[in-house]
Design a protein around this motif. Structure first.
Motif, short mmCIF file in Angstrom:
data_model
loop_
_atom_site.label_atom_id
_atom_site.label_comp_id
_atom_site.label_asym_id
_atom_site.label_seq_id
_atom_site.Cartn_x
_atom_site.Cartn_y
_atom_site.Cartn_z
N CYS A 1 -38.21 -2.13 32.55
CA CYS A 1 -36.99 -1.30 32.55
C CYS A 1 -36.82 -0.67 31.18
O CYS A 1 -37.04 -1.31 30.15
N ARG A 2 -36.44 0.59 31.19
CA ARG A 2 -36.26 1.28 29.90
C ARG A 2 -34.80 1.74 29.73
O ARG A 2 -34.52 2.70 29.02
N CYS A 3 -33.87 1.03 30.36
CA CYS A 3 -32.46 1.37 30.18
C CYS A 3 -32.05 0.99 28.75
O CYS A 3 -32.77 0.28 28.05
N GLU A 4 -30.87 1.46 28.36
CA GLU A 4 -30.42 1.25 26.99
C GLU A 4 -30.36 -0.24 26.64
O GLU A 4 -30.81 -0.66 25.57
N ALA A 5 -29.77 -1.04 27.54
CA ALA A 5 -29.57 -2.47 27.28
C ALA A 5 -30.90 -3.20 27.14
O ALA A 5 -31.08 -4.01 26.22
N CYS A 6 -31.85 -2.91 28.01
CA CYS A 6 -33.14 -3.59 27.94
C CYS A 6 -33.92 -3.16 26.70
O CYS A 6 -34.56 -3.98 26.05
N THR A 7 -33.87 -1.86 26.38
CA THR A 7 -34.56 -1.36 25.21
C THR A 7 -34.00 -2.01 23.94
O THR A 7 -34.76 -2.42 23.06
N ALA A 8 -32.66 -2.14 23.87
CA ALA A 8 -32.03 -2.76 22.71
C ALA A 8 -32.42 -4.23 22.61
O ALA A 8 -32.70 -4.74 21.52
N ALA A 9 -32.47 -4.92 23.76
CA ALA A 9 -32.84 -6.34 23.76
C ALA A 9 -34.27 -6.51 23.29
O ALA A 9 -34.60 -7.43 22.54
N TRP A 10 -35.13 -5.60 23.71
CA TRP A 10 -36.54 -5.67 23.32
C TRP A 10 -36.69 -5.42 21.81
O TRP A 10 -37.44 -6.12 21.13
N THR A 11 -35.96 -4.44 21.30
CA THR A 11 -36.00 -4.12 19.87
C THR A 11 -35.55 -5.34 19.06
O THR A 11 -36.20 -5.71 18.07
N ALA A 12 -34.46 -5.98 19.50
CA ALA A 12 -33.94 -7.16 18.80
C ALA A 12 -34.94 -8.31 18.86
O ALA A 12 -35.17 -9.01 17.87
N TYR A 13 -35.58 -8.45 20.03
CA TYR A 13 -36.56 -9.52 20.23
C TYR A 13 -37.73 -9.34 19.28
O TYR A 13 -38.19 -10.27 18.62
N GLN A 14 -38.21 -8.10 19.17
CA GLN A 14 -39.33 -7.81 18.28
C GLN A 14 -38.95 -8.07 16.82
O GLN A 14 -39.73 -8.60 16.05
N ARG A 15 -37.71 -7.66 16.47
CA ARG A 15 -37.23 -7.82 15.10
C ARG A 15 -37.19 -9.32 14.76
O ARG A 15 -37.66 -9.74 13.71
N ASP A 16 -36.65 -10.14 15.69
CA ASP A 16 -36.53 -11.58 15.46
C ASP A 16 -37.91 -12.23 15.31
O ASP A 16 -38.09 -13.15 14.54
N ARG A 17 -38.86 -11.75 16.12
CA ARG A 17 -40.18 -12.36 16.08
C ARG A 17 -40.86 -12.10 14.74
O ARG A 17 -41.63 -12.92 14.25
N ARG A 18 -40.62 -10.91 14.19
CA ARG A 18 -41.24 -10.59 12.89
C ARG A 18 -40.58 -11.39 11.77
O ARG A 18 -41.15 -11.56 10.72
N GLY A 19 -39.35 -11.86 12.05
CA GLY A 19 -38.64 -12.69 11.06
C GLY A 19 -38.00 -11.85 10.00
O GLY A 19 -38.50 -11.44 9.02
N ALA B 1 -35.20 -9.13 27.01
CA ALA B 1 -36.58 -8.75 26.67
C ALA B 1 -37.46 -8.81 27.92
O ALA B 1 -38.37 -8.01 28.08
N ASN B 2 -37.16 -9.77 28.80
CA ASN B 2 -37.89 -9.87 30.06
C ASN B 2 -37.74 -8.60 30.89
O ASN B 2 -38.71 -8.10 31.46
N GLY B 3 -36.52 -8.06 30.92
CA GLY B 3 -36.28 -6.84 31.67
C GLY B 3 -37.12 -5.68 31.14
O GLY B 3 -37.66 -4.89 31.92
N TYR B 4 -37.23 -5.63 29.83
CA TYR B 4 -38.00 -4.54 29.23
C TYR B 4 -39.49 -4.73 29.41
O TYR B 4 -40.19 -3.85 29.90
N ARG B 5 -39.97 -5.93 29.05
CA ARG B 5 -41.42 -6.13 29.01
C ARG B 5 -42.01 -6.41 30.38
O ARG B 5 -42.95 -5.75 30.80
N ASN B 6 -41.47 -7.41 31.10
CA ASN B 6 -42.09 -7.81 32.37
C ASN B 6 -41.65 -6.94 33.53
O ASN B 6 -42.41 -6.70 34.46
N LEU B 7 -40.40 -6.50 33.50
CA LEU B 7 -39.89 -5.70 34.62
C LEU B 7 -39.91 -4.21 34.32
O LEU B 7 -39.52 -3.39 35.13
#
Ligand code: ZN
Length: 107
Positions: A89-107, A81-87
């Motif tokens: 990056c919009r590569c597949e891996a970072c985008t997927a990590a960010w999506t998962a991070y957002q999903r987890d935060r919403r519960g 998520a750091n790669g996506y948000r702070n750095l």
């Protein structure tokens, strides 16, 4: 023969030596440091470079760090998520990590 004596210039500006003067004004823009010490700003640039205080010695900015990260696909921070948000990056891996991070935060 030098055109000027660096230490003499520094002493006139209230410093013990030119090295001390350059270090004391290292955080100022070249123009301002030059005005304070009574020399031209290219002179300040040369003096700073000799003491290792030039632009090459400066820490890379956050933008440079992020750009270097994005340009290196082997960097282990991809897929975070750091790669996506702070750095930014919009590569597949970072985008997927960010999506998962957002999903987890919403519960
Ligand atoms: Zn990435």
């Amino acid at each position: 023969m030098p055109r000027y004596d660096r230490d003499e210039i520094a002493r006139r500006a209230g410093h013990a030596s030119w090295r001390e003067a350059v270090q004391a004004t290292a955080d100022l823009p070249q123009q301002e440091a030059g005005r304070l010490l009574g020399v031209s700003h290219p002179t300040i640039r040369v003096w700073r470079a000799e003491l290792g205080l030039g632009p090459a010695a400066a820490r890379p900015s956050a933008a440079d760090t992020a750009a270097a990260f994005r340009a290196d696909p082997d960097d282990p921070r991809h897929g975070s998520a750091n790669g996506y948000r702070n750095l930014r990056c919009r590569c597949e891996a970072c985008t997927a990590a960010w999506t998962a991070y957002q999903r987890d935060r919403r519960g």
